[in-house]
Write an enzyme that holds these catalytic residues in place. Structure first.
Site, short mmCIF file in Angstrom:
data_model
loop_
_atom_site.label_atom_id
_atom_site.label_comp_id
_atom_site.label_asym_id
_atom_site.label_seq_id
_atom_site.Cartn_x
_atom_site.Cartn_y
_atom_site.Cartn_z
N HIS A 1 -9.70 1.55 5.08
CA HIS A 1 -8.46 1.71 5.87
C HIS A 1 -8.65 2.65 6.89
O HIS A 1 -9.21 3.47 6.95
CB HIS A 1 -7.36 2.11 4.53
CG HIS A 1 -5.84 2.23 5.45
ND1 HIS A 1 -5.39 3.01 6.16
CD2 HIS A 1 -4.89 1.21 5.12
CE1 HIS A 1 -4.08 2.68 6.47
NE2 HIS A 1 -3.99 1.64 5.85
N GLY B 1 2.85 -1.16 4.52
CA GLY B 1 3.07 0.22 4.10
C GLY B 1 4.22 0.55 3.71
O GLY B 1 4.60 0.50 2.63
N GLY B 2 4.99 1.29 4.67
CA GLY B 2 6.41 1.75 4.37
C GLY B 2 7.56 0.84 3.80
O GLY B 2 8.09 1.33 2.78
N GLU C 1 -6.67 5.08 8.07
CA GLU C 1 -6.63 6.46 7.87
C GLU C 1 -7.71 7.30 6.96
O GLU C 1 -7.89 8.30 7.21
CB GLU C 1 -5.20 6.56 6.84
CG GLU C 1 -3.99 6.21 7.56
CD GLU C 1 -2.91 5.82 6.78
OE1 GLU C 1 -1.91 5.42 7.16
OE2 GLU C 1 -3.14 5.72 5.35
N ASN D 1 0.95 -1.22 0.04
CA ASN D 1 0.07 -0.09 0.08
C ASN D 1 0.88 1.25 0.12
O ASN D 1 1.40 1.74 1.07
CB ASN D 1 -0.96 -0.12 1.31
CG ASN D 1 -1.85 1.26 1.32
OD1 ASN D 1 -1.82 1.96 0.40
ND2 ASN D 1 -2.24 1.44 2.47
N TRP D 2 1.01 1.97 -1.12
CA TRP D 2 1.77 3.11 -1.18
C TRP D 2 1.30 4.30 -0.70
O TRP D 2 2.08 5.38 -0.73
CB TRP D 2 2.21 3.31 -2.95
CG TRP D 2 3.13 2.38 -3.20
CD1 TRP D 2 3.64 1.01 -2.73
CD2 TRP D 2 3.31 2.00 -4.77
NE1 TRP D 2 4.56 0.30 -3.50
CE2 TRP D 2 4.32 1.18 -4.92
CE3 TRP D 2 3.20 2.62 -5.72
CZ2 TRP D 2 4.81 0.57 -6.20
CZ3 TRP D 2 3.79 2.32 -7.01
CH2 TRP D 2 4.60 1.40 -7.12
N LYS D 3 0.18 4.34 -0.56
CA LYS D 3 -0.47 5.50 0.34
C LYS D 3 -0.38 6.78 -0.87
O LYS D 3 -0.47 6.69 -1.92
CB LYS D 3 -0.16 5.83 1.70
CG LYS D 3 -0.25 4.38 2.58
CD LYS D 3 0.23 4.56 4.03
CE LYS D 3 -0.18 3.52 4.42
NZ LYS D 3 0.18 3.61 6.35
N SER E 1 3.38 -1.50 10.77
CA SER E 1 4.62 -1.81 10.85
C SER E 1 5.29 -2.96 10.89
O SER E 1 6.40 -3.46 11.42
CB SER E 1 4.86 -1.06 12.12
OG SER E 1 4.58 0.19 12.56
N GLU F 1 -5.42 -4.53 11.03
CA GLU F 1 -4.55 -3.39 11.23
C GLU F 1 -4.67 -2.53 12.63
O GLU F 1 -5.40 -1.77 12.63
CB GLU F 1 -4.31 -2.44 10.04
CG GLU F 1 -5.82 -1.82 9.59
CD GLU F 1 -5.82 -0.65 8.70
OE1 GLU F 1 -4.75 -0.70 8.00
OE2 GLU F 1 -6.62 0.08 8.61
N GLY G 1 2.48 2.71 10.83
CA GLY G 1 3.58 3.71 10.62
C GLY G 1 4.29 4.31 12.18
O GLY G 1 4.91 5.35 11.89
#
Length: 257
Positions: free
Chosen positions: A103, A239-240, A105, A9-11, A218, A175, A181
């Site tokens: 999600h 994510g990251g 966010e 997931n590149w956001k 994470s 999640e 994050g």
């Protein structure tokens, strides 16, 4: 061997040019993995970039199926005067396989609630795509001991209008919000407990037993093998650690270990 899933997931990261370079780096590495007979059968790989990136990446992928495209969101209506929005049918028309729904966010920043998410799931199914439904508790709910009740409410109120057959098409991503994050990761015991709990809800309330449940929060190449080894963890929503091709490949290998 049960099917495993890994989603990058590149956001809101990468320009279109950077996304193309990433895929040009990743695809040869996936071809090297292919002789292990994993990509098309035992492992489902996905990239979830910005809407802007989808056509360019789709063109790079062509007919190959070693990795598929997800969208990070879609609108809850089929079409209409909704400036700036993207429908599920639009996404399906360019070869997108599925959509992330709920999600944390978007729940937080866009204030998406359960009834809205239920509509989005329906739209994704109507367009012939797969919903990837996200759920998870806040830090306050975890600390107060209400984490299970919060996740159960998210599931039951968002899946309320679905038949068991429709629920079987979903992928669930757990999640814990406090781990996204932040560098904090749920313990293996916490992950196993919640995945088992979600499995129980799907089985007891809907009679569905085979929905994949992924972990997100994470997760990185250093802890991935331990997380993916937990009971009822069918893979990860990353994510990251999905923003660099080499790191993403390390996550793939951890999932296959």
């Amino acid at each position: 061997m049960k099917k495993k899933y890994l989603i990058g997931n590149w956001k809101m990261y990468k320009t279109v040019q950077e996304a193309v370079v990433f895929m040009q780096q990743l695809l040869p590495q996936l071809e090297a993995i292919r002789p292990l007979a994993i990509c098309d059968t035992a492992l489902a790989l996905y990239i979830a970039p910005s809407f802007l990136h989808l056509p360019a990446i789709a063109a790079l992928l062509g007919d190959q199926k070693s990795i598929q495209l997800l969208a990070q969101n879609c609108h809850h209506e089929a079409e209409g005067a909704f400036t700036g929005e993207v429908s599920a049918a639009m996404l399906a028309s360019i070869g997108v396989s599925g959509v992330l729904i709920g999600h944390s966010e978007r729940r937080n920043y866009q204030k998406e609630d359960h009834p809205l998410l239920a509509k989005k799931i329906k739209r994704v199914l109507e367009a012939g795509m797969q919903p990837f439904f996200c759920c998870g508790e806040s830090l306050a709910a975890r600390r107060s001991g209400n984490h299970k009740a919060m996740v159960q409410q998210q599931l039951q109120e968002s899946l309320v209008d679905l038949t068991p057959k429709e629920i079987e098409t979903l992928v669930i991503a757990y999640e814990p919000v406090w781990a996204i994050g932040t560098g904090q990761v749920a313990t293996m015991e916490e992950i196993t407990e919640m995945h088992t709990f979600i499995r129980g809800i799907l089985s007891n309330h809907y009679g569905v037993g085979n929905v994949p449940i992924l972990y997100g929060g994470s997760c990185n190449p250093q802890n991935a093998a331990a997380i993916f080894g937990c009971a009822d963890v069918a893979g990860g929503l990353i994510g990251g650690a999905s923003l660099e091709a080499d790191q993403f490949v390390k996550m793939i290998m951890a999932l296959l270990a």
